[in-house]
Design a protein around this motif. Structure first.
Motif, PDB file in Angstrom:
ATOM      1  N   ASP A   1      32.108   2.295  -3.529  1.00 44.97           N
ATOM      2  CA  ASP A   1      30.798   2.377  -3.008  1.00 44.97           C
ATOM      3  C   ASP A   1      29.915   0.738  -3.115  1.00 44.97           C
ATOM      4  O   ASP A   1      28.916   0.853  -3.241  1.00 44.97           O
TER       5      ASP A   1
ATOM      6  N   ASP B   1      26.992   6.321  -8.977  1.00 44.21           N
ATOM      7  CA  ASP B   1      27.816   5.331  -8.378  1.00 44.21           C
ATOM      8  C   ASP B   1      27.347   3.831  -8.752  1.00 44.21           C
ATOM      9  O   ASP B   1      28.298   2.969  -8.460  1.00 44.21           O
TER      10      ASP B   1
ATOM     11  N   GLN C   1      21.323   5.190  -1.708  1.00 42.92           N
ATOM     12  CA  GLN C   1      21.488   6.340  -0.762  1.00 42.92           C
ATOM     13  C   GLN C   1      22.749   6.678  -0.909  1.00 42.92           C
ATOM     14  O   GLN C   1      23.235   7.864  -0.418  1.00 42.92           O
ATOM     15  N   ARG C   2      23.725   5.877  -1.726  1.00 39.70           N
ATOM     16  CA  ARG C   2      24.934   6.505  -1.800  1.00 39.70           C
ATOM     17  C   ARG C   2      25.201   7.368  -2.949  1.00 39.70           C
ATOM     18  O   ARG C   2      26.267   8.420  -2.964  1.00 39.70           O
TER      19      ARG C   2
ATOM     20  N   TRP D   1      19.962   0.518  -1.189  1.00 42.98           N
ATOM     21  CA  TRP D   1      21.312   0.962  -0.286  1.00 42.98           C
ATOM     22  C   TRP D   1      21.829   1.921  -1.408  1.00 42.98           C
ATOM     23  O   TRP D   1      22.511   2.770  -1.075  1.00 42.98           O
ATOM     24  N   GLN D   2      22.137   1.277  -2.523  1.00 36.32           N
ATOM     25  CA  GLN D   2      22.903   1.799  -3.453  1.00 36.32           C
ATOM     26  C   GLN D   2      22.504   3.272  -3.899  1.00 36.32           C
ATOM     27  O   GLN D   2      23.152   4.105  -4.092  1.00 36.32           O
TER      28      GLN D   2
END
Length: 314
Positions: A168, A118, A189-190, A186-187
């Motif tokens: 995302d 992502d 987690q995507r 955070w990224q």
């Protein structure tokens, strides 16, 4: 295949001597994509705004100069830019950093070959105030990184190098103060994060306004907050324990450099209190992290300049 659009978000404030190099390095990228640059000029007072007006006139719709009527602060400035971005992919760059040729094309190629990722980062060279190369940002090669690995090894990703899928975009478009590491976590987690080992970005050391220099204690608190922001059901106790003990390893080296044993005592108490393991096992993890980093530093000294001058070792 439809020609993709890349929105590049650049936040700047009083960087009159640096911003033009940053923007030209973006606009001169040779890539099969339409590149749209948005610059958040946070009410600069040193001539930065005039430089941006000139560049906007030269580049037409490719460069949007958003001159803030009042100073918004860094978080609100970049959050507004992210909210405006319309591209298929989004990049962000600090106004004192710049890109090297081929960066965007390599990242788009990476996405084409790795649809499971992502976001993709690149390594960076480090440069001084004059732009002279000093070393490299990290010692990481071509890899894919998941949340657990990023938590266990701490931050080693260059923020000005990131390119991510617009669907995302990070959940950091808010007024909450965060550091880069929290965004990277955070990224992760995507989806998986790609990393290109070749330096394709330039990161300026000791830049004016750097929080690491001006508010080191505050950055440390924000780093700890970033670790705590990871939902515990997404990682194991072992991942979390490695993450907080790697953090204490960083505190240890800072304490030694500044000759401040109280710093280590204070944070040691917080880390041990938060650890899911008993004192002995937590201590073993801290020592292992310190020894691992000392070994990497020794190897770097033996291998030459770029290996010796690594800003963040994993």
């Amino acid at each position: 295949m439809t020609r993709p659009v890349i929105s590049v978000c650049v936040a700047t404030y009083n960087q009159v001597g640096l911003i033009e190099r940053c923007l030209r390095s973006i606009l001169e990228q040779e890539v099969v994509a339409d590149v749209q640059v948005m610059v958040g000029d946070d009410a600069s007072t040193d001539g930065t705004s005039e430089v941006l007006e000139k560049l906007a006139a030269e580049n037409g719709s490719r460069l949007l100069h958003l001159r803030r009527a009042r100073n918004m602060g860094a978080i609100a400035n970049i959050s507004d830019l992210l909210g405006r971005a319309q591209g298929d992919f989004i990049a962000r760059v600090d106004g004192d950093d710049f890109w090297l040729p081929g960066k965007l094309s390599r990242q788009l190629e990476f996405f084409a070959n790795h649809p499971e990722c992502d976001a993709v980062y690149t390594n960076a060279i480090t440069v001084d105030a004059s732009g002279m190369r000093c070393g490299v940002f990290n010692d990481v090669g071509d890899e894919q990184i998941d949340l657990a690995r990023l938590l266990r090894r701490g931050n080693f990703l260059n923020n000005s190098s990131v390119l991510f899928r617009a669907m995302d975009r990070p959940g950091w478009a808010s007024s909450i103060e965060q550091i880069d590491y929290q965004v990277h976590l955070w990224q992760a987690q995507r989806g998986r994060l790609g990393h290109i080992g070749e330096p394709l970005t330039a990161y300026r050391l000791n830049s004016q306004g750097s929080m690491i220099l001006s508010a080191n204690a505050h950055v440390r608190e924000l780093y700890w907050r970033a670790i705590q922001s990871v939902p515990r059901d997404l990682v194991t106790d072992d991942d979390y324990a490695h993450g907080i003990t790697d953090f204490l390893r960083r505190v240890f080296f800072r304490s030694v450099r500044t000759r401040d044993p109280e710093l280590l005592r204070t944070w040691g108490a917080r880390v041990y209190a938060a650890s899911p393991y008993r004192t002995g096992r937590t201590t073993a993890l801290v020592v292992a992290n310190i020894m691992r980093m000392m070994g990497k530093m020794l190897v770097g000294q033996l291998r030459g300049r770029d290996h010796r001058n690594v800003l963040y070792r994993r």
